[in-house]
Design a protein around this motif. Structure first.
Motif, PDB file in Angstrom:
ATOM      1  N   GLN A  24     -38.558  14.832 -82.372  1.00 51.11           N
ATOM      2  CA  GLN A  24     -39.452  15.514 -81.425  1.00 51.11           C
ATOM      3  C   GLN A  24     -40.865  14.962 -81.534  1.00 51.11           C
ATOM      4  OE1 GLN A  24     -38.352  18.105 -79.197  1.00 51.11           O
ATOM      5  NE2 GLN A  24     -36.389  17.285 -79.851  1.00 51.11           N
ATOM      6  N   GLN A  33     -32.973  12.583 -72.380  1.00 52.34           N
ATOM      7  CA  GLN A  33     -32.653  13.734 -73.235  1.00 52.34           C
ATOM      8  C   GLN A  33     -31.236  14.227 -72.967  1.00 52.34           C
ATOM      9  OE1 GLN A  33     -35.519  16.977 -73.430  1.00 52.34           O
ATOM     10  NE2 GLN A  33     -37.174  15.578 -72.901  1.00 52.34           N
ATOM     11  N   GLU A  37     -28.218  14.287 -75.664  1.00 47.82           N
ATOM     12  CA  GLU A  37     -27.577  15.555 -76.012  1.00 47.82           C
ATOM     13  C   GLU A  37     -26.068  15.471 -75.850  1.00 47.82           C
ATOM     14  OE1 GLU A  37     -29.517  18.359 -73.523  1.00 47.82           O
ATOM     15  OE2 GLU A  37     -31.379  18.364 -74.694  1.00 47.82           O
ATOM     16  N   GLN A  60     -35.961  19.039 -92.567  1.00 50.99           N
ATOM     17  CA  GLN A  60     -35.589  19.933 -91.464  1.00 50.99           C
ATOM     18  C   GLN A  60     -34.722  21.083 -91.977  1.00 50.99           C
ATOM     19  OE1 GLN A  60     -34.410  16.694 -88.625  1.00 50.99           O
ATOM     20  NE2 GLN A  60     -35.362  18.052 -87.139  1.00 50.99           N
ATOM     21  N   GLU A  87     -30.205  23.773 -82.391  1.00 50.13           N
ATOM     22  CA  GLU A  87     -30.311  22.943 -81.197  1.00 50.13           C
ATOM     23  C   GLU A  87     -31.316  21.810 -81.369  1.00 50.13           C
ATOM     24  OE1 GLU A  87     -31.297  25.447 -77.951  1.00 50.13           O
ATOM     25  OE2 GLU A  87     -29.338  26.445 -77.866  1.00 50.13           O
ATOM     26  N   ARG A  88     -32.200  21.943 -82.365  1.00 46.75           N
ATOM     27  CA  ARG A  88     -33.249  20.956 -82.582  1.00 46.75           C
ATOM     28  C   ARG A  88     -33.054  20.181 -83.884  1.00 46.75           C
ATOM     29  NH1 ARG A  88     -34.276  24.947 -79.534  1.00 46.75           N
ATOM     30  NH2 ARG A  88     -35.679  24.769 -77.752  1.00 46.75           N
ATOM     31  N   ARG A 293     -39.253  29.439 -83.226  1.00 44.32           N
ATOM     32  CA  ARG A 293     -40.095  28.599 -82.368  1.00 44.32           C
ATOM     33  C   ARG A 293     -41.435  28.308 -83.054  1.00 44.32           C
ATOM     34  NH1 ARG A 293     -39.374  28.178 -77.105  1.00 44.32           N
ATOM     35  NH2 ARG A 293     -38.338  30.209 -77.007  1.00 44.32           N
ATOM     36  N   TYR A 296     -40.950  25.767 -85.803  1.00 40.19           N
ATOM     37  CA  TYR A 296     -40.740  24.461 -85.173  1.00 40.19           C
ATOM     38  C   TYR A 296     -42.064  23.869 -84.691  1.00 40.19           C
ATOM     39  CZ  TYR A 296     -39.162  21.026 -81.751  1.00 40.19           C
ATOM     40  OH  TYR A 296     -38.982  19.871 -81.033  1.00 40.19           O
ATOM     41  N   ASN A 300     -43.894  20.492 -86.205  1.00 39.84           N
ATOM     42  CA  ASN A 300     -44.106  19.343 -85.325  1.00 39.84           C
ATOM     43  C   ASN A 300     -45.541  19.228 -84.830  1.00 39.84           C
ATOM     44  OD1 ASN A 300     -41.291  18.012 -84.725  1.00 39.84           O
ATOM     45  ND2 ASN A 300     -40.943  20.213 -84.816  1.00 39.84           N
TER      46      ASN A 300
END
Length: 326
Positions: A24, A33, A37, A60, A87-88, A293, A296, A300
């Motif tokens: 990211q 993307q 995926e 992570q 998902e990330r 969120r 994350y 990042n």
């Protein structure tokens, strides 16, 4: 083991594009993307967390430290955290720490030593373990010193619960507090009491020390013995409310005709008990998702619009509150 190169070949993009997508870090077009995926899903690719941590100094991995996973509210919160982060490319380490400070410290040391991306917890450990340098997001608690937090409006929820039962004709009201260490629950309790103090009604305060169903059943029996004229109960959680329903029905009382009861949280089972529980809804899933969120965005180095997020509450009408509301 599937590599980034294989993912890039499957997606028809460059290795650097896949790397930017996984980390990211840098722009990746929407079309690229979607291709990446699909390739990741098809090849069941799992990012190399160790390799990433060498570059970013953060792994992570996110710690999720909860007080009691037997309380149905917290597994749903955990689901929100895990689904957002998975998902990330992140992984979640769950710790059921209760009130055990030694266990909490063990988890925090492990997370710090592995350069974890952050920790999501209900407890602000910054003063107790000030040497542990790890990003932290506090969930389901207010009044902490951490910069980041996600919680619902407990004062509004406590006031709304009291208003609902009074409008439904409650005159002899038992207001039950949760464990004293649960600041959020006790903020609700205080808000309910403050509301009742300003109207002409009879109420009594009771205290619960646990989320254990058997303990709550005993507490419910004590309340019903001590306050025999009670016609309304404001419970600190749906777990408490369901235990009270069980004991009230066991005594041959009718709900809501003889005794009405309102819960808090709106856990899944509250709609399936009999009678179905009227309750104040707060979204455990959204709470977990928003906390994830924040972690994350911190990891990042993204712009964070709101560091403390207050989620709304609302009343869910079912069968345990009388219908003749004013």
């Amino acid at each position: 083991m599937v590599t980034i190169k294989q993912v890039a070949q499957e997606a028809g993009v460059s290795k650097s594009t896949v790397s930017r997508y996984i980390s990211q870090n840098g722009y990746v077009g929407k079309e690229a993307q979607e291709k990446i995926e699909k390739a990741i899903e098809k090849l069941k690719f799992v990012p190399n967390l160790s390799a990433r941590s060498l570059k970013t100094k953060r792994n992570q991995l996110v710690g999720l430290l909860l007080p009691d996973i037997s309380n149905p509210f917290f597994p749903m919160l955990a689901k929100g955290v895990e689904e957002f982060l998975q998902e990330r490319g992140y992984r979640v380490m769950l710790g059921n720490i209760g009130e055990d400070e030694a266990l909490e410290e063990d988890y925090l040391r492990v997370l710090a030593q592995t350069n974890a991306a952050g920790v999501i917890t209900t407890h602000d450990f910054s003063e107790k373990f000030s040497d542990i340098d790890i990003p932290v997001v506090i969930v389901d608690r207010e009044g902490h010193k951490s910069n980041y937090g996600v919680f619902s409006n407990n004062v509004a929820g406590g006031k709304l619960a009291a208003k609902i039962v009074v409008e439904a004709g409650g005159t002899n009201i038992a207001v039950v507090s949760g464990p004293l260490t649960a600041v959020n629950i006790n903020n609700r309790f205080k808000a309910s009491v403050d509301f009742l103090d300003n109207i002409d009604t009879n109420y009594k305060k009771f205290y619960s020390k646990s989320y254990n169903f058997e303990v709550i059943q005993e507490e419910a029996n004590n309340l019903l013995d001590c306050f025999q004229e009670v016609d309304t109960i404001i419970a600190p959680s749906d777990v408490h409310a369901i235990a009270f329903i069980h004991e009230i029905l066991a005594r041959g009382k009718k709900i809501p005709e003889d005794i009405q009861i309102i819960g808090y949280d709106d856990i899944l089972i509250s709609q399936f008990v009999y009678p179905a529980l009227s309750t104040i809804h707060q979204s455990a899933y959204t709470m977990g998702e928003e906390a994830a969120r924040l972690v994350y965005e911190i990891d990042n180095e993204q712009y964070i619009e709101k560091k403390r997020i207050e989620l709304p509450i609302h009343y869910v009408e079912r069968e345990t509150i009388r219908k003749n509301r004013k």
